[in-house]
Each structure stands twice: as structure tokens, then as C-alpha cells.
Write a protein that holds these residues in place. Structure first.
Motif, short mmCIF file in Angstrom:
data_model
loop_
_atom_site.label_atom_id
_atom_site.label_comp_id
_atom_site.label_asym_id
_atom_site.label_seq_id
_atom_site.Cartn_x
_atom_site.Cartn_y
_atom_site.Cartn_z
N ILE A 258 0.84 -1.20 0.00
CA ILE A 258 0.00 0.00 0.00
C ILE A 258 0.88 1.25 0.00
N GLU A 259 1.95 1.19 0.77
CA GLU A 259 2.90 2.33 0.77
C GLU A 259 3.50 2.53 -0.62
N VAL A 260 3.93 1.42 -1.22
CA VAL A 260 4.53 1.48 -2.57
C VAL A 260 3.54 2.10 -3.55
N CYS A 261 2.30 1.62 -3.48
CA CYS A 261 1.28 2.11 -4.40
C CYS A 261 1.02 3.60 -4.18
N SER A 262 0.99 4.01 -2.91
CA SER A 262 0.66 5.41 -2.63
C SER A 262 1.77 6.35 -3.10
N VAL A 263 3.00 5.85 -3.13
CA VAL A 263 4.11 6.70 -3.59
C VAL A 263 4.31 6.54 -5.11
N GLN A 264 4.35 5.29 -5.55
CA GLN A 264 4.72 5.02 -6.94
C GLN A 264 3.64 5.42 -7.95
N ALA A 265 2.38 5.15 -7.64
CA ALA A 265 1.32 5.42 -8.64
C ALA A 265 1.30 6.91 -9.04
N PRO A 266 1.26 7.83 -8.08
CA PRO A 266 1.28 9.25 -8.50
C PRO A 266 2.60 9.64 -9.18
N GLU A 267 3.71 9.03 -8.74
CA GLU A 267 5.02 9.31 -9.32
C GLU A 267 5.06 8.88 -10.79
N ILE A 268 4.57 7.69 -11.05
CA ILE A 268 4.57 7.19 -12.44
C ILE A 268 3.70 8.09 -13.32
N ALA A 269 2.54 8.47 -12.79
CA ALA A 269 1.64 9.35 -13.56
C ALA A 269 2.34 10.67 -13.89
N LYS A 270 3.07 11.20 -12.89
CA LYS A 270 3.75 12.48 -13.09
C LYS A 270 4.89 12.34 -14.12
N ASP A 271 5.71 11.29 -13.93
CA ASP A 271 6.83 11.08 -14.86
C ASP A 271 6.34 10.91 -16.30
N LEU A 272 5.28 10.10 -16.46
CA LEU A 272 4.77 9.86 -17.81
C LEU A 272 4.20 11.14 -18.42
N SER A 273 3.55 11.96 -17.58
CA SER A 273 2.99 13.22 -18.09
C SER A 273 4.10 14.12 -18.61
N ILE A 274 5.25 14.10 -17.91
CA ILE A 274 6.37 14.94 -18.34
C ILE A 274 7.02 14.36 -19.60
N SER A 275 7.30 13.05 -19.57
CA SER A 275 8.06 12.49 -20.69
C SER A 275 7.24 12.36 -21.98
#
Ligand code: HEC
Length: 193
Positions: free
Chosen positions: A67-84
Motif C-alpha cells: 500500500i505504501e509502494v502504491c501510494s508513492v509510486q502510482a502518483p510518481e509514475i503518472a507524473k513522470d509519464l505526463s512529463i516524458s
């Protein structure tokens, strides 16, 4: 007199050519199928990055860590993909867990409701998606069905540990009570045209 007329004719031909040329360069038709293919690639990248991390955390560290991984990684991946990719990338749901980023806007809400209706009429969650051009934007949503793995954190019967961890990180969580195959939410992608 003749000379003058000829000049006018030449001028009008030149301006017509320029007029048509300006159309050909600015009014490119929108290639919906290419945009759709691009969106699907990004959705696959999102899932392909998040899922292995989620599985690894579940088997190696247990549900709290996952749950911790999901709470950190999911928004991070969305942000990284939006930028790249230069697309706006997010996940949305009618029953959001992350009430900051996953609450749908009016269009997303109506598409999610449409997805639920389509599923009730027999379509498989896996194949449900929607593409639309609205106000110079290409918008694409792809449904995410509830697989067995998802039930651990989104299902009907959560363990005591899962409930406690969810309560700690998401006191306003709405994303439980799902059954197998139900639409959990959707990827929502937008590109400015
Ligand atoms: C280990 C627990 C866990 C598992 C297993 C899990 N999720 Fe989640 N899910 C979460 C958490 C935590 C969030 C909130 C992430 C955030 O803060 O952005 C979330 C958010 C989501 C969202 C975004 C919308 C919202 O409600 O915030 C979707 C869609 C989603 N999950 C789908 C799935 C699907 C589909 C599966 C199965 C393939 C799955 N989840 C498996 C914990 C889990």
C-alpha cells in the motif's frame, strides 16, 4: 486596359494558391487512430511499471508495504509519464481512494458511468475504452477491471492488516467492496492538439 486585367488575374491566381496552401499546412486532419495507439502505449507503460512493483512489495514486504509502494509510486509514475510524453496522465474512479488525483472531472465521470453501463450490457472490462476530441483536446479513457490481485486491497473481505493500513493512509477511502471483474476505475489521458 488589357494589361491591367491580366495583372488582376495573375494576382487572384497567386492569392488563391496561397489561400489553399495555408489550409493545407494548418488544417491537418486529426489522426484519431494514431493518437489512440499512442495513448494505449502510455497506458501499458503505466501498468507495466506499477504492477511488478506492487506484486514484489506484496510478496516480499506484505500488504502494508504494498500500500505504501502504491501510494508513492502510482502518483510518481503518472507524473513522470505526463512529463516524458507530453500527455496528461492520470487514473480516475467513481469511488476514489486517492481523493486528490483520482476524483473524475465531469467528462470522466460520465465516461466512467458509461463504462459501467457497457459492462452491464455484456462488454468485457478489458476491451472497454473511449476516445473523443473536445475543445482542441484528444481525450482517451481505458477501463481497468478488478482482477484477483486487486481484491486484496479493493475487495469485499479485507484483512485486519489491510484495513488498518488503508485507514492510516486513506482515511476517506471509498475504493473497497469491489467484486471480481467489476470496473475499478480507468486510465485517463489527455493531449492538447
Ligand atoms: C496493495 C494494495 C493494492 C492492490 C493489490 C491494488 N491496489 Fe489499486 N490502489 C491502491 C492504493 C494504495 C491506491 C491509491 C494510490 C494513490 O494514492 O494514488 C490505489 C489506487 C488505484 C486506482 C486509482 C483510483 C483511486 O481509487 O485512487 C485504480 C484505478 C486502482 N487502484 C486499480 C487497481 C487494480 C485494477 C488493481 C489490480 C490489478 C489494484 N488496484 C490493486 C492499493 C492497491
Amino acid at each position: 486596359m488589357y494589361y491591367h486585367r491580366k495583372n488582376t488575374l495573375v494576382l487572384s491566381i497567386i492569392s488563391s494558391v496561397l489561400f489553399l496552401y495555408s489550409f493545407s499546412s494548418y488544417a491537418q486532419p486529426i489522426d484519431i487512430s494514431a493518437l489512440k495507439a499512442e495513448a494505449i502505449t502510455i497506458v501499458k507503460q503505466f501498468g507495466g511499471t506499477l504492477k511488478p512493483q506492487l506484486k514484489k512489495a506484496l510478496t516480499e514486504g506484505g500488504v502494508k508495504q504494498a500500500i505504501e509502494v502504491c501510494s508513492v509510486q502510482a502518483p510518481e509514475i503518472a507524473k513522470d509519464l505526463s512529463i516524458s510524453t507530453n500527455w496528461q496522465v492520470k487514473r480516475v474512479s467513481l469511488k476514489a481512494r486517492n481523493n486528490h488525483s483520482a476524483t473524475p472531472n465531469a467528462w470522466e465521470r460520465s465516461v466512467l458511468e458509461e463504462f459501467n453501463r457497457r459492462q452491464l450490457q455484456g462488454e468485457k472490462a478489458k476491451t472497454i475504452s473511449k476516445a473523443e476530441v473536445i475543445k482542441n483536446e484528444f481525450r482517451f479513457m481505458k477501463a481497468q477491471g478488478t482482477a484477483p490481485l486487486c481484491l486484496t486491497c479493493h475487495g469485499n473481505e479485507l484483512s485486519v492488516e489491510t484495513k488498518a493500513a488503508l485507514n492510516e493512509y486513506y482515511p476517506k477511502d471509498q475504493a473497497t467492496g469491489y467484486s471480481l471483474g467489476q470496473i475499478r476505475g480507468a486510465f485517463s489521458l489527455t493531449k492538447k492538439l
